[in-house]
Design a protein around this motif. Structure first.
Motif, short mmCIF file in Angstrom:
data_model
loop_
_atom_site.label_atom_id
_atom_site.label_comp_id
_atom_site.label_asym_id
_atom_site.label_seq_id
_atom_site.Cartn_x
_atom_site.Cartn_y
_atom_site.Cartn_z
N MET A 117 0.84 -1.20 0.00
CA MET A 117 0.00 0.00 0.00
C MET A 117 0.88 1.25 0.00
O MET A 117 0.66 2.18 -0.78
N ILE A 118 1.87 1.27 0.88
CA ILE A 118 2.76 2.44 1.00
C ILE A 118 3.47 2.71 -0.32
O ILE A 118 3.68 3.86 -0.70
N VAL A 170 -5.55 4.32 6.57
CA VAL A 170 -5.43 5.77 6.73
C VAL A 170 -4.14 6.28 6.09
O VAL A 170 -4.03 7.46 5.78
N TYR A 171 -3.18 5.40 5.86
CA TYR A 171 -1.90 5.80 5.27
C TYR A 171 -1.82 5.51 3.77
O TYR A 171 -0.75 5.56 3.19
N SER A 172 -2.95 5.27 3.14
CA SER A 172 -2.96 4.93 1.71
C SER A 172 -2.44 6.06 0.82
O SER A 172 -2.00 5.80 -0.30
N ASP A 173 -2.46 7.27 1.30
CA ASP A 173 -1.97 8.41 0.51
C ASP A 173 -0.61 8.92 0.97
O ASP A 173 -0.16 9.98 0.54
N ILE A 174 0.05 8.18 1.85
CA ILE A 174 1.31 8.66 2.42
C ILE A 174 2.39 8.83 1.36
O ILE A 174 3.31 9.63 1.53
N PRO A 185 6.56 11.84 0.55
CA PRO A 185 7.66 10.87 0.66
C PRO A 185 8.45 10.95 1.96
O PRO A 185 8.89 9.92 2.47
N SER A 186 8.58 12.13 2.53
CA SER A 186 9.34 12.26 3.77
C SER A 186 8.62 11.59 4.95
O SER A 186 9.23 11.32 5.97
#
Length: 145
Positions: free
Chosen positions: A95-96, A111-115, A119-120
């Motif tokens: 996903m990441i 909730v981190y699907s758009d992280i 990139p940082s």
């Protein structure tokens, strides 16, 4: 998952982190991971019995992303076998990295699907899983209780 819901889940896990702090460290496998570029420095304590993660806690100082990701991860891994935890980890990393993954398997971790758009922050979001990976490797060396 809607942006407001994502924000709400992250804030809830920062303000009320699941299993933060541990009183009895006996029979837990401990691993540490830190981010050289910020304050993130977490100790993860995992108790494994009969190839299953039966308990887990964390301590340390970390940003909101790392704290919430650790909290959510702990909710997901307790009760899983080591193989199931590794499978969860694989889905999460996919996903990441914006690869195909099973969103149903990740639950709140989505909730981190758009992280990847930040990139940082990828290191912050993956730090708990890197630490989990360390504890699982240590468990292969040590004899389970």
């Amino acid at each position: 998952m809607d942006t407001n819901l994502k924000r709400e889940i992250i804030v809830d896990n920062v303000e009320n982190p699941f299993h933060r702090g541990i009183k009895d460290k006996e029979n837990f496998i401990k691993a540490n991971t830190h981010n050289e570029s910020c304050i993130d420095n977490i100790d993860l304590y995992v108790k494994i019995k009969d190839n299953k993660i039966i308990d887990a806690y964390f301590e340390g100082e970390a940003c909101a992303i790392t704290t919430s990701a650790t909290s959510i991860m702990l909710k997901k891994i307790i009760g899983l076998t080591k193989e199931e935890a590794r499978s969860l980890m694989k889905e999460y990393y996919q996903m990441i990295e914006e690869e195909a993954y099973n969103s149903d398997k990740l639950g709140e971790l989505n909730v981190y699907s758009d992280i990847s758009k930040q990139p940082s922050r990828k290191k912050c979001a993956t730090l708990p899983f890197q630490t989990l990976e360390k504890t699982l490797k240590i468990s292969e060396i040590e004899i389970d209780d």
